[in-house]
Design an enzyme around this catalytic site. Structure first.
Site, PDB file in Angstrom:
ATOM      1  CG  HIS A  47      76.204  48.985  38.068  1.00  0.00           C
ATOM      2  ND1 HIS A  47      75.637  47.761  38.335  1.00  0.00           N
ATOM      3  CD2 HIS A  47      77.214  49.145  38.970  1.00  0.00           C
ATOM      4  CE1 HIS A  47      76.282  47.188  39.341  1.00  0.00           C
ATOM      5  NE2 HIS A  47      77.244  48.013  39.741  1.00  0.00           N
ATOM      6  CE  LYS A  55      46.922  48.713  44.362  1.00  0.00           C
ATOM      7  NZ  LYS A  55      45.859  48.150  43.508  1.00  0.00           N
ATOM      8  CD  GLU A  87      40.731  30.812  42.998  1.00  0.00           C
ATOM      9  OE1 GLU A  87      40.712  32.021  43.262  1.00  0.00           O
ATOM     10  OE2 GLU A  87      39.955  30.291  42.169  1.00  0.00           O
TER      11      GLU A  87
HETATM   12  P1  FAD Z   1      34.524  52.682  37.178  1.00  0.00           P
HETATM   13  O1  FAD Z   1      35.802  53.129  37.768  1.00  0.00           O
HETATM   14  O2  FAD Z   1      33.803  51.563  37.823  1.00  0.00           O
HETATM   15  O3  FAD Z   1      33.597  53.970  37.096  1.00  0.00           O
HETATM   16  C1  FAD Z   1      32.309  53.923  36.599  1.00  0.00           C
HETATM   17  C2  FAD Z   1      31.493  55.019  37.235  1.00  0.00           C
HETATM   18  O4  FAD Z   1      30.234  55.092  36.567  1.00  0.00           O
HETATM   19  C3  FAD Z   1      31.163  54.766  38.707  1.00  0.00           C
HETATM   20  O5  FAD Z   1      31.593  55.859  39.487  1.00  0.00           O
HETATM   21  C4  FAD Z   1      29.648  54.615  38.736  1.00  0.00           C
HETATM   22  O6  FAD Z   1      29.080  55.187  39.894  1.00  0.00           O
HETATM   23  C5  FAD Z   1      29.236  55.405  37.516  1.00  0.00           C
HETATM   24  N1  FAD Z   1      27.925  55.008  36.980  1.00  0.00           N
HETATM   25  C6  FAD Z   1      27.465  53.746  36.760  1.00  0.00           C
HETATM   26  N2  FAD Z   1      26.231  53.776  36.214  1.00  0.00           N
HETATM   27  C7  FAD Z   1      25.907  55.096  36.105  1.00  0.00           C
HETATM   28  C8  FAD Z   1      24.767  55.780  35.603  1.00  0.00           C
HETATM   29  N3  FAD Z   1      23.718  55.133  35.088  1.00  0.00           N
HETATM   30  N4  FAD Z   1      24.765  57.133  35.659  1.00  0.00           N
HETATM   31  C9  FAD Z   1      25.830  57.817  36.158  1.00  0.00           C
HETATM   32  N5  FAD Z   1      26.942  57.203  36.628  1.00  0.00           N
HETATM   33  C10 FAD Z   1      26.979  55.877  36.586  1.00  0.00           C
HETATM   34  N6  FAD Z   1      42.859  48.510  38.112  1.00  0.00           N
HETATM   35  C11 FAD Z   1      44.121  48.824  37.801  1.00  0.00           C
HETATM   36  O7  FAD Z   1      44.403  49.102  36.641  1.00  0.00           O
HETATM   37  N7  FAD Z   1      45.104  48.851  38.750  1.00  0.00           N
HETATM   38  C12 FAD Z   1      44.855  48.560  40.048  1.00  0.00           C
HETATM   39  O8  FAD Z   1      45.749  48.593  40.886  1.00  0.00           O
HETATM   40  C13 FAD Z   1      43.525  48.224  40.412  1.00  0.00           C
HETATM   41  N8  FAD Z   1      43.224  47.942  41.695  1.00  0.00           N
HETATM   42  C14 FAD Z   1      41.931  47.703  42.036  1.00  0.00           C
HETATM   43  C15 FAD Z   1      41.639  47.434  43.368  1.00  0.00           C
HETATM   44  C16 FAD Z   1      40.339  47.182  43.762  1.00  0.00           C
HETATM   45  C17 FAD Z   1      40.025  46.922  45.225  1.00  0.00           C
HETATM   46  C18 FAD Z   1      39.298  47.212  42.786  1.00  0.00           C
HETATM   47  C19 FAD Z   1      37.874  46.980  43.189  1.00  0.00           C
HETATM   48  C20 FAD Z   1      39.584  47.472  41.453  1.00  0.00           C
HETATM   49  C21 FAD Z   1      40.901  47.710  41.069  1.00  0.00           C
HETATM   50  N9  FAD Z   1      41.247  47.954  39.732  1.00  0.00           N
HETATM   51  C22 FAD Z   1      42.539  48.220  39.400  1.00  0.00           C
HETATM   52  C23 FAD Z   1      40.225  47.956  38.662  1.00  0.00           C
HETATM   53  C24 FAD Z   1      39.859  49.390  38.316  1.00  0.00           C
HETATM   54  O9  FAD Z   1      39.373  50.030  39.477  1.00  0.00           O
HETATM   55  C25 FAD Z   1      38.812  49.391  37.220  1.00  0.00           C
HETATM   56  O10 FAD Z   1      39.322  48.684  36.112  1.00  0.00           O
HETATM   57  C26 FAD Z   1      38.475  50.810  36.780  1.00  0.00           C
HETATM   58  O11 FAD Z   1      38.014  51.591  37.850  1.00  0.00           O
HETATM   59  C27 FAD Z   1      37.426  50.791  35.671  1.00  0.00           C
HETATM   60  O12 FAD Z   1      37.202  52.078  35.242  1.00  0.00           O
HETATM   61  P2  FAD Z   1      35.843  52.514  34.574  1.00  0.00           P
HETATM   62  O13 FAD Z   1      35.970  53.993  34.354  1.00  0.00           O
HETATM   63  O14 FAD Z   1      35.529  51.653  33.437  1.00  0.00           O
HETATM   64  O15 FAD Z   1      34.703  52.241  35.664  1.00  0.00           O
HETATM   65  P1  AMP Z   2      39.441  37.675  40.029  1.00  0.00           P
HETATM   66  O1  AMP Z   2      38.556  37.379  38.870  1.00  0.00           O
HETATM   67  O2  AMP Z   2      40.913  37.866  39.693  1.00  0.00           O
HETATM   68  O3  AMP Z   2      38.928  38.809  40.881  1.00  0.00           O
HETATM   69  O4  AMP Z   2      39.383  36.379  40.957  1.00  0.00           O
HETATM   70  C1  AMP Z   2      38.209  35.869  41.552  1.00  0.00           C
HETATM   71  C2  AMP Z   2      38.475  34.431  41.968  1.00  0.00           C
HETATM   72  O5  AMP Z   2      37.424  33.953  42.801  1.00  0.00           O
HETATM   73  C3  AMP Z   2      38.552  33.471  40.795  1.00  0.00           C
HETATM   74  O6  AMP Z   2      39.836  32.893  40.766  1.00  0.00           O
HETATM   75  C4  AMP Z   2      37.472  32.419  41.086  1.00  0.00           C
HETATM   76  O7  AMP Z   2      37.885  31.117  40.756  1.00  0.00           O
HETATM   77  C5  AMP Z   2      37.278  32.548  42.594  1.00  0.00           C
HETATM   78  N1  AMP Z   2      35.961  32.063  43.068  1.00  0.00           N
HETATM   79  C6  AMP Z   2      34.734  32.330  42.540  1.00  0.00           C
HETATM   80  N2  AMP Z   2      33.731  31.721  43.254  1.00  0.00           N
HETATM   81  C7  AMP Z   2      34.337  31.048  44.283  1.00  0.00           C
HETATM   82  C8  AMP Z   2      33.877  30.215  45.395  1.00  0.00           C
HETATM   83  N3  AMP Z   2      32.567  29.959  45.604  1.00  0.00           N
HETATM   84  N4  AMP Z   2      34.812  29.697  46.238  1.00  0.00           N
HETATM   85  C9  AMP Z   2      36.129  29.956  46.062  1.00  0.00           C
HETATM   86  N5  AMP Z   2      36.613  30.719  45.048  1.00  0.00           N
HETATM   87  C10 AMP Z   2      35.751  31.263  44.164  1.00  0.00           C
END
Ligand code: FAD
Ligand code: AMP
Length: 483
Positions: free
Chosen positions: A455, A58, A211
């Protein structure tokens, strides 16, 4: 300090840190183990969301939007800016500062709530014991009444595009690009691919998204997805559906490039060359090294930790929340599960409503949804009414030069209860939250229609869409005319 806890949380992402704080608030002696390290090699809290997910993406979306708006849109407001340039390194540096401020903030919250932060790796043993290996490699066994697994997810890598940390990267690598790639390829036009593709499209890269699926944003309401595709294409994103990547090859001596081979929508082999390729094909649950063979915790057929509706695993006293369990991979979904589990451990009867979880794509305009899509309702045989209000008819949207998109409200045909709301448009994320609150209270479309809206606001589009459900919209012609 004794190594006996009431609660040990493994993972400090939005699911784990929220669970730990809530458990400590409820008087439970709580520790949270986290293995992630920052660029300086120090343990850091906040998980994917704060370090390499929601927040840094973001930050880049906001910076690139400001740049693009300054270049493309300010003149229409009568503002002359002259030449505008972007300093990509400064943009990435700003993102890093935001991440640091927020992750330090978690450390502060742990301290003030009395959560013990342990940096290192957690492994679940049998009988509610956790093996903790600190970042110096020292191991000890901690005992606890309850374990909350919150280890999250990791990007999926595909053999046809192996990551090399330079020309082929995943979403984490894409947050560290310090020079604009002239030609950027993205595999996967899902949520993350669209967000990261948008950042670089605004900065000036030529972005192609490949895609594999035939439908664009298949999980979204398809009327909204169609509108989104139109708007993004107008913005210059080259979205190619039904295009499956089958191979990639890094070429060149000095400046390297990636030649991607894919099967196009006619089934022919096609090629495209990029300076960088981002692989965004989804995420998988993170369970490597987490479970001892006798931990008693089962995985489901897709590798997620198996839990019931209350996030209990099949091992007594072991719970799991967030991306590592079924359901949408969203930060707020995991956080709410974390609260539910902490409260249930403390003896409360908290339940979570999985039917009302907002889902947002932070493109510009944003796309936001809550509840069911028209496609889902059709498939379930539910009869419904739809109300649509386009932003072009909103005075506030017009004043802001933000007229793309619409609010689509869906209500039960018999009871008028709101079943879903789907928005593409300015501030869609915040607008859809209003409907999520209304749905949580069992609101009908008429209830929203009878609410007084300020509004001129963008929120009036929500009001008008609710009125349109029953043919009572004022500022657009009604599709259904009703008294
Ligand atoms: P995580 O945030 O993945 O945290 C898990 C943690 O556990 C990690 O730090 C990892 O290192 C740790 N861990 C793993 N195994 C072990 C272990 N054995 N011992 C100790 N620590 C461990 N979601 C949204 O809702 N809004 C968004 O705008 C959004 N944007 C995103 C953009 C990107 C580029 C990505 C990649 C994801 C985005 N998401 C978004 C998804 C969101 O980040 C995840 O849904 C969320 O972080 C999941 O939270 P979590 O706590 O389950 O796991
Ligand atoms: P998301 O699950 O929202 O992160 O989206 C991942 C997207 O990647 C899905 O829409 C998949 O269909 C697409 N995808 C997975 N493998 C391939 C591939 N080999 N080539 C093009 N698109 C892919």
């Amino acid at each position: 300090m004794s190594d006996q806890y009431d609660v040990i949380v493994i993972g400090s992402g939005p699911a784990g840190y929220v669970a730990a704080i809530r458990a400590a608030q409820l008087g439970l002696k709580t520790a949270c183990i986290e293995k992630l390290k920052n660029n300086e090699g120090k343990g850091v809290n906040g998980g994917t969301c704060l370090n390499v997910g929601c927040i840094p993406s973001k930050a880049l979306l906001d910076s690139s939007h400001k740049y693009h708006e300054t270049k493309q849109d300010l003149a229409s407001h009568g503002i002359n800016t002259g030449d505008v340039a972007i300093d990509v390194k400064a943009m990435i540096g700003r993102k890093g500062k935001i991440v640091k401020q927020l992750t330090d903030g978690i450390a502060g919250l742990f301290k003030s709530n009395g959560v013990t932060a342990l940096f290192g790796t957690g492994k679940l043993l049998a009988g509610r014991q956790v093996e903790y290996t600190d970042n110096d490699g020292k191991t000890k066994v901690l005992s606890t009444e309850n374990v909350i697994i919150a280890t999250g997810s990791q990007p999926i890598d595909i053999p046809v595009a192996p990551l090399n940390g330079d020309t082929i990267i995943d979403s984490t690598g894409a947050l560290e690009i310090t020079e604009m790639p002239e030609r950027l390829g993205v595999i996967g036009a899902g949520v993350i691919g669209l967000e990261l593709g948008s950042v670089w499209n605004r900065v000036g890269s030529k972005v192609v998204l490949l895609e594999a699926m035939d439908d664009f944003l298949s999980m979204m309401d398809q009327q909204i997805a169609k509108e989104a595709k139109k708007v993004f294409t107008k913005q210059g994103l080259d979205i190619r559906l039904s295009c499956r990547v089958t191979a990639s090859e890094v070429k060149g001596r000095g400046k390297k490039e990636v030649v991607v081979t894919y099967q196009d929508s006619d089934g022919n082999e096609a090629h495209e060359t990029f300076d960088k390729l981002i692989v965004c094909v989804g995420r998988r649950p993170y369970t490597e090294g987490l479970l001892a063979p006798d931990s008693g915790v089962n995985l489901d057929e897709r590798g997620f930790i198996f839990v019931n509706d209350q996030c209990a695993t099949n091992a007594p006293g072991v719970w799991a929340v967030g991306d590592v369990v079924r359901g949408p991979m969203l930060a707020h979904k995991g956080s709410e599960e974390g609260v539910m589990v902490a409260e249930r451990i403390a003896g409360q009867k908290t339940q979570m409503n999985y039917d009302i979880i907002p889902n947002v794509i932070y493109t510009h305009p944003e796309i936001a949804a809550v509840g069911q899509t028209e496609e889902q309702l059709k498939q379930a045989g539910v009869s419904y009414n739809v109300g649509i209000f386009p932003f072009v008819a909103s005075g506030r949207a017009l004043a802001a030069n933000e007229t793309d998109g619409m609010v689509k409200m869906i209500a039960d045909a018999e009871t008028d209860r709101i079943l879903g709301c789907h928005i593409i448009g300015p501030s869609a994320a915040d607008l859809v939250q209003q409907v999520a609150i209304a749905m949580e209270f069992g609101s009908s479309a008429e209830d929203i229609g009878m609410t007084v809206f300020g509004h001129p606001t963008l929120s009036e589009a929500v009001h008008e869409a609710a009125l349109a459900v029953n043919g009572h919209a004022i500022h657009i012609p009604n599709r259904k005319k009703r008294k």
